[in-house]
Design a protein around this motif. Structure first.
Motif, PDB file in Angstrom:
ATOM      1  N   ALA A  95      -3.844   1.883 -18.196  1.00  0.00           N
ATOM      2  CA  ALA A  95      -2.484   2.394 -18.000  1.00  0.00           C
ATOM      3  C   ALA A  95      -2.377   3.890 -18.244  1.00  0.00           C
ATOM      4  N   GLN A  96      -3.389   4.520 -18.830  1.00  0.00           N
ATOM      5  CA  GLN A  96      -3.258   5.942 -19.136  1.00  0.00           C
ATOM      6  C   GLN A  96      -3.094   6.751 -17.842  1.00  0.00           C
ATOM      7  N   GLY A  97      -2.101   7.619 -17.850  1.00  0.00           N
ATOM      8  CA  GLY A  97      -1.789   8.425 -16.684  1.00  0.00           C
ATOM      9  C   GLY A  97      -0.764   7.818 -15.755  1.00  0.00           C
ATOM     10  N   PHE A  98      -0.437   6.550 -15.926  1.00  0.00           N
ATOM     11  CA  PHE A  98       0.523   5.892 -15.046  1.00  0.00           C
ATOM     12  C   PHE A  98       1.913   5.874 -15.684  1.00  0.00           C
ATOM     13  N   ASP A  99       2.915   6.284 -14.898  1.00  0.00           N
ATOM     14  CA  ASP A  99       4.297   6.156 -15.362  1.00  0.00           C
ATOM     15  C   ASP A  99       4.682   4.692 -15.486  1.00  0.00           C
ATOM     16  N   ARG A 100       4.181   3.879 -14.580  1.00  0.00           N
ATOM     17  CA  ARG A 100       4.409   2.432 -14.636  1.00  0.00           C
ATOM     18  C   ARG A 100       3.090   1.736 -14.334  1.00  0.00           C
ATOM     19  N   TYR A 101       2.787   0.699 -15.095  1.00  0.00           N
ATOM     20  CA  TYR A 101       1.562  -0.062 -14.875  1.00  0.00           C
ATOM     21  C   TYR A 101       1.904  -1.542 -14.959  1.00  0.00           C
ATOM     22  N   ARG A 102       2.005  -2.173 -13.806  1.00  0.00           N
ATOM     23  CA  ARG A 102       2.356  -3.590 -13.720  1.00  0.00           C
ATOM     24  C   ARG A 102       1.087  -4.412 -13.534  1.00  0.00           C
ATOM     25  N   TYR A 103       0.899  -5.441 -14.360  1.00  0.00           N
ATOM     26  CA  TYR A 103      -0.267  -6.302 -14.210  1.00  0.00           C
ATOM     27  C   TYR A 103       0.164  -7.764 -14.210  1.00  0.00           C
ATOM     28  N   TRP A 104      -0.572  -8.551 -13.463  1.00  0.00           N
ATOM     29  CA  TRP A 104      -0.240  -9.960 -13.281  1.00  0.00           C
ATOM     30  C   TRP A 104      -0.926 -10.793 -14.361  1.00  0.00           C
ATOM     31  N   SER A 105      -0.220 -11.792 -14.889  1.00  0.00           N
ATOM     32  CA  SER A 105      -0.819 -12.676 -15.896  1.00  0.00           C
ATOM     33  C   SER A 105      -0.476 -14.131 -15.637  1.00  0.00           C
ATOM     34  N   GLY A 106       0.065 -14.433 -14.452  1.00  0.00           N
ATOM     35  CA  GLY A 106       0.442 -15.798 -14.135  1.00  0.00           C
ATOM     36  C   GLY A 106      -0.636 -16.532 -13.365  1.00  0.00           C
ATOM     37  N   PRO A 107      -0.256 -17.624 -12.671  1.00  0.00           N
ATOM     38  CA  PRO A 107      -1.232 -18.404 -11.899  1.00  0.00           C
ATOM     39  C   PRO A 107      -1.860 -17.568 -10.799  1.00  0.00           C
ATOM     40  N   GLY A 108      -3.177 -17.682 -10.653  1.00  0.00           N
ATOM     41  CA  GLY A 108      -3.879 -16.882  -9.670  1.00  0.00           C
ATOM     42  C   GLY A 108      -3.419 -17.132  -8.249  1.00  0.00           C
ATOM     43  N   ALA A 109      -2.967 -18.347  -7.947  1.00  0.00           N
ATOM     44  CA  ALA A 109      -2.553 -18.670  -6.590  1.00  0.00           C
ATOM     45  C   ALA A 109      -1.339 -17.865  -6.160  1.00  0.00           C
ATOM     46  N   LEU A 110      -0.572 -17.361  -7.113  1.00  0.00           N
ATOM     47  CA  LEU A 110       0.648 -16.625  -6.787  1.00  0.00           C
ATOM     48  C   LEU A 110       0.489 -15.119  -6.941  1.00  0.00           C
ATOM     49  N   GLU A 111      -0.672 -14.672  -7.371  1.00  0.00           N
ATOM     50  CA  GLU A 111      -0.824 -13.266  -7.766  1.00  0.00           C
ATOM     51  C   GLU A 111      -0.497 -12.286  -6.652  1.00  0.00           C
ATOM     52  N   ILE A 112      -1.142 -12.402  -5.497  1.00  0.00           N
ATOM     53  CA  ILE A 112      -0.953 -11.384  -4.466  1.00  0.00           C
ATOM     54  C   ILE A 112       0.461 -11.438  -3.883  1.00  0.00           C
ATOM     55  N   ILE A 113       1.100 -12.595  -3.923  1.00  0.00           N
ATOM     56  CA  ILE A 113       2.479 -12.703  -3.444  1.00  0.00           C
ATOM     57  C   ILE A 113       3.393 -11.851  -4.309  1.00  0.00           C
ATOM     58  N   ASP A 114       3.263 -11.998  -5.612  1.00  0.00           N
ATOM     59  CA  ASP A 114       4.114 -11.247  -6.528  1.00  0.00           C
ATOM     60  C   ASP A 114       3.748  -9.767  -6.541  1.00  0.00           C
ATOM     61  N   THR A 115       2.463  -9.468  -6.620  1.00  0.00           N
ATOM     62  CA  THR A 115       2.067  -8.060  -6.734  1.00  0.00           C
ATOM     63  C   THR A 115       2.420  -7.269  -5.472  1.00  0.00           C
ATOM     64  N   MET A 116       2.268  -7.884  -4.303  1.00  0.00           N
ATOM     65  CA  MET A 116       2.629  -7.161  -3.092  1.00  0.00           C
ATOM     66  C   MET A 116       4.141  -6.969  -2.993  1.00  0.00           C
ATOM     67  N   HIS A 117       4.907  -7.964  -3.408  1.00  0.00           N
ATOM     68  CA  HIS A 117       6.366  -7.805  -3.414  1.00  0.00           C
ATOM     69  C   HIS A 117       6.768  -6.627  -4.288  1.00  0.00           C
ATOM     70  N   ARG A 118       6.201  -6.522  -5.464  1.00  0.00           N
ATOM     71  CA  ARG A 118       6.547  -5.418  -6.371  1.00  0.00           C
ATOM     72  C   ARG A 118       6.018  -4.086  -5.845  1.00  0.00           C
ATOM     73  N   THR A 119       4.885  -4.116  -5.170  1.00  0.00           N
ATOM     74  CA  THR A 119       4.335  -2.885  -4.600  1.00  0.00           C
ATOM     75  C   THR A 119       5.260  -2.330  -3.520  1.00  0.00           C
ATOM     76  N   LEU A 120       5.694  -3.178  -2.611  1.00  0.00           N
ATOM     77  CA  LEU A 120       6.577  -2.730  -1.540  1.00  0.00           C
ATOM     78  C   LEU A 120       7.920  -2.269  -2.094  1.00  0.00           C
ATOM     79  N   GLU A 121       8.393  -2.959  -3.102  1.00  0.00           N
ATOM     80  CA  GLU A 121       9.656  -2.574  -3.729  1.00  0.00           C
ATOM     81  C   GLU A 121       9.551  -1.184  -4.346  1.00  0.00           C
ATOM     82  N   TRP A 122       8.471  -0.934  -5.058  1.00  0.00           N
ATOM     83  CA  TRP A 122       8.283   0.389  -5.681  1.00  0.00           C
ATOM     84  C   TRP A 122       8.120   1.469  -4.613  1.00  0.00           C
TER      85      TRP A 122
END
Length: 897
Positions: free
Chosen positions: A453-480
């Motif tokens: 996280a050093q150097g990042f204003d925001r650092y989001r990391y996934w800790s839920g079920p692996g089957a849902l990871e890219i769905i959630d992370t891409m949604h948050r990426t596009l939102e940001w």
């Protein structure tokens, strides 16, 4: 009140003429230290249980656990005989006297769970607490189980049950189990309030300020035109049961001159909800345009009712910025005629890392299946594709550190643990240059808790079920991305979608021929195999079919082997679908021309080749990854580069394209000359050879010379793989089937290069020599050592073994060799060396305890006059003995007690 400081020009990100200021940061420095509530308290320990002797364990009833007490070990070695082993202990304990159970372990993976019962009760899941993300220091893991936050932690506790692992056959040690009661230290709280922290709320880390109710912070600024005040606020859960009073109140006010501040924003968070269902960071935006040109004070306050205590938790503020840049258009020429003023704004940066993605399974790289149609179309339209990009380590943590620092793996030495703040990362460089920086990752080895996280204003990391990871992370990426499209930005997107366990993604898996049960989530797992002495403690993996127990995995049928590849390819296609959404959105937001996009991976994945699965190996299925760069305003796309390049070249390439200087000492080189090379000219720019180091898995080091030769040397001291060599001619044998090490004259030259590198790289060294007629032997023992942390560039004999958690060495007559101790840094480790001689020399054991403090001179131990002696000076004439020193590590080392 916390004293505010006026924001002056020094608070703008950069004052260079070619960098456009975007914001006034209220937290101008990048916090590097994570915030921990535990730092605010002193401790008392109502009980501590250790596990060093049979008497210690006699207090416990063990279920499904074997125990042994090796003579040289400090504690019992436990082995689970079946799944879900347990330890029981009767106690007499008042729940109010203990806030947490601290468990210090070695050798465990995943979560640790503690159960408890009161009189007349039986053990049940609703009276237990688990910790899944322990703090890690070397091989030692510390689990902090906050029992006091559990509603059933009340009354008199009569028995504990400890569940250390779910895996059968796992060996582990329990160092201690301690009951902890906390007492607030007011001076520590006040010190914490006055500084910036990396603070984690709901798996998103930001630079933040803690602010107890009743305190405030203010900043004085001159409001720019078209300015907005952006901020985030939240509640950091405490160590005691949740606060039951009224919601915590957050207020932002503004004051002109000496006037009373007028409220601009008021928000609340109910801690009773914040511990579970409520989101973490709450966002806020205030329009400051009515105050443009005025000098004002912005005041941030928090409040709560009188029942609030620090034990319940702390209100926090983060991402505090006055944003005043709303256009990405190039600057108009300045009236002064300064050509620098006519330069366009620097490009944005998007770095995409698809974990465990091997290059040869992308259709972009000639694979027969259409696994990556979206990436293909993008790369062929505007990208430059590097056909032979080689990573510097076949593991997630070490490889990403090389990408983010431009350093070889054997230079940064981050093989496990976390990223030290002493390393300068790409995110830190860009944040300092005025970019807003954000990361959305799949977590695990690249979670913010590992120091990324050093150097990042925001650092989001996934800790839920692996089957849902890219769905959630891409949604948050596009939102940001949509929220920050009008600012110079660095966005890091990382996903584990292609990483084991492989998920049966429809419709791709069936399209690629996998026979998949309906609704199956984890199709195939790749599990680690316990390292064995007979295999030189190399860390291998095995495939586990869905209906197999987690720890078992035998040979797969031919149908199953084919399905492993099918489902891996399906994961690539599914990741490609989501990455295509990101690439499309960049284009839709009119960012494509002015945004540098880099797509790569940290390592590949073996899928059964040469009986290898997973990663950690030095074969090209692990080391060769995709690398595509696109920046339409700078270079044309649709081209390929066949020259061998490296992951460490990514950082200097990015910085050159963003017109920023690289930090000193970077190992990588910019690829811009290769990208812009005119094929009609005679010779392309030279690119150095590629080193790859599999330190964590004990497979050694690889030297890849251009795209023709590849030499592998195993630098572990363990037989039977010590000094093992491989040499492949890649232009004739790309699948690495024919080892030429014993027949090719090239092997001698490459061996010397590798051994020279191993001798010159930084680290802790122990060098042994023996000019006597008889051998001597001894042991090395340290908390940081395991079988992956001991290496050698020159061991000439089978004279080093691993026994009972320590290194056993023998130095035959006339022999000299060196051991390198890895995963150790100056100033924070201890090492004990015990020296023994043969019986005919009549010398007893000699023990040297080296403590982790600075020293200028090495430590020398010599055998003279039939006895071991410490040598005070650097006497290089010592013929028999050892030397301990830090190689190429300035002003650091070990000092004898």
């Amino acid at each position: 009140m916390v004293a505010g400081t006026a924001l002056a020009t020094g608070c703008t990100p950069d004052t260079r003429p070619d960098v456009v200021p975007i914001a006034l940061r209220f937290i101008p420095e990048d916090a590097t230290e994570p915030f921990s509530e535990l730092d605010l308290y002193r401790e008392e320990h109502p009980f501590t249980w250790t596990f060093g002797t049979p008497k210690d364990l006699s207090w416990f009833r063990l279920a499904l656990i074997d125990k042994e007490f090796p003579p040289t070990a400090k504690r019992a070695v436990l082995t689970s005989t079946r799944r879900m082993p347990r330890l029981f202990r009767k106690v007499r304990l008042d729940a109010g006297s203990v806030h947490a159970i601290r468990v210090v372990t070695e050798g465990l993976r995943h979560e640790f769970r503690v159960y408890w019962v009161r009189p007349g009760e039986r053990f049940a899941r609703d009276r237990s607490v688990a910790e899944r993300q322990p703090s890690i220091r070397d091989v030692i893991k510390t689990y902090e189980l906050r029992v006091a936050t559990h509603p059933q932690w009340t009354g008199r506790i009569t028995q504990f049950r400890l569940d250390p692992t779910a895996l059968p056959g796992q060996k582990f040690q329990l160092h201690s189990v301690t009951g902890v009661k906390y007492f607030l230290r007011p001076e520590q709280l006040q010190a914490a309030v006055g500084r910036a922290w990396k603070l984690d709320l709901k798996q998103e880390i930001r630079s933040a300020l803690v602010m107890p109710p009743g305190q405030s912070i203010e900043r004085e600024i001159v409001v720019p035109k078209h300015a907005e005040f952006k901020f985030a606020y939240g509640f950091r859960k405490g160590i005691l049961p949740t606060y039951q009073g009224t919601p915590i109140r957050f207020r932002v006010s503004i004051a002109r001159d000496a006037s009373v501040p007028a409220p601009l924003f008021e928000g609340t968070i109910d801690p009773k909800i914040a511990g579970s269902a409520a989101p973490g960071w709450q966002e806020g935006v205030i329009d400051l345009s009515p105050y443009a040109g005025e000098r004002v004070r912005l005041v941030l306050e928090t409040a709560a009712d009188p029942s609030w205590e620090v034990f319940h938790g702390l209100p926090v503020w983060a991402s505090l910025e006055v944003v005043y840049r709303t256009s990405r258009a190039p600057r108009a020429p300045a009236s002064s005629g300064d050509p620098a003023q006519s330069r366009p704004a620097p490009p944005n940066l998007i770095l995409i890392s698809v974990d465990a993605l091997r290059a040869d399974h992308l259709s972009l790289y000639g694979y027969e299946r259409a696994t990556s149609p979206n990436i293909d179309a993008w790369a062929r339209r505007i990208g430059v594709t590097f056909q032979n990009a080689i990573v510097q380590a076949p593991s997630t943590l070490a490889s990403h550190v090389s990408i983010f620092t431009g350093l070889e793996a054997f230079h940064h030495r981050v093989y496990d643990g976390s990223v030290p703040s002493s390393l300068t990362t790409l995110a830190e460089i860009l944040r300092q240059a005025g970019y807003t920086t954000a990361a959305v990752t799949g977590g695990k080895p690249v979670s913010g808790k590992r120091g990324f996280a050093q150097g990042f204003d925001r650092y989001r990391y996934w800790s839920g079920p692996g089957a849902l990871e890219i769905i959630d992370t891409m949604h948050r990426t596009l939102e940001w991305l949509e929220d920050n499209a009008d600012r110079p930005f660095f966005l890091f997107f990382h996903t584990f979608e292609v990483h084991s366990p492989f998920h049966a993604r429809a419709p791709y898996a069936s399209r690629f021929g996998a026979d998949i049960p309906e609704g199956l989530e984890s199709y195939v797992r790749i599990n680690p195999v316990q390292p064995k002495a007979t295999d030189g403690y190399r860390r291998r993996n095995r495939l586990v079919w869905p209906d197999s127990p987690p720890s078992e995995g035998g040979s797969l049928t031919s149908v199953q082997e084919a399905s492993v590849t099918n489902v891996y390819d399906a994961a690539i296609a599914y990741a490609d679908e989501h990455i295509g959404r990101l690439l499309d959105r960049v284009r839709e937001l009119a960012l494509e021309r002015d945004t540098l996009v880099v797509l790569t991976s940290d390592h590949g994945e073996a899928l059964g080749e040469h009986a290898r699965v997973g990663h950690g190996y030095l074969s090209d299925d692990n080391l060769r990854v995709p690398l595509v760069l696109a920046l339409p305003r700078r270079f044309r796309g649709g081209r390929t580069v066949s020259h061998q390049v490296r992951s460490i070249d990514i950082l200097p390439t990015i910085l050159e394209l963003l017109a920023l200087p690289p930090p000193s000492g970077v190992d990588g080189v910019s690829l811009v000359p290769l990208i812009e090379h005119d094929r009609s000219s005679d010779a392309p720019p030279p690119v150095p050879d590629a080193w790859s180091y599999a330190a964590a898995s004990n497979f050694g080091v690889s030297l890849r010379v251009r795209n023709t030769l590849k030499y592998v040397f195993n630098n572990t001291p363990w037989d039977p793989v010590r000094g093992a060599e491989q040499l492949y001619r890649l232009d004739e044998d790309p699948e690495e089937n024919h080892n030429l090490a014993g027949t090719s004259p090239e092997a001698d030259r490459l061996r010397m290069r590798v051994r020279t590198m191993l001798q010159e790289r930084p680290g802790l060294r122990v060098r042994f020599s023996n000019a006597e007629a008889s051998p001597y032997h001894g042991t090395l023992r340290a908390s940081f050592l395991d079988t992956a942390h001991v290496k050698t560039p020159d061991l000439p004999c089978a004279c080093v073994t691993w026994e009972d958690g320590q290194v056993r060495f023998t130095v035959p007559p006339g022999r000299t060799y060196t051991l390198s101790l890895e995963n150790v840094e100056p100033g924070d480790r201890s090492l004990t060396i015990t020296l023994e001689t043969t019986a005919d020399q009549h010398a007893g054991p000699f023990v040297v305890d080296l403590e982790p403090e600075e020293l200028i001179e090495p430590v020398w131990v010599a055998f003279a006059e039939s006895a071991w002696q410490l040598i005070a000076s650097d006497d290089r004439r010592v013929a028999t003995g050892l030397r301990v020193w830090w190689h190429d590590t300035p002003a650091a080392g070990l000092r004898r007690q």
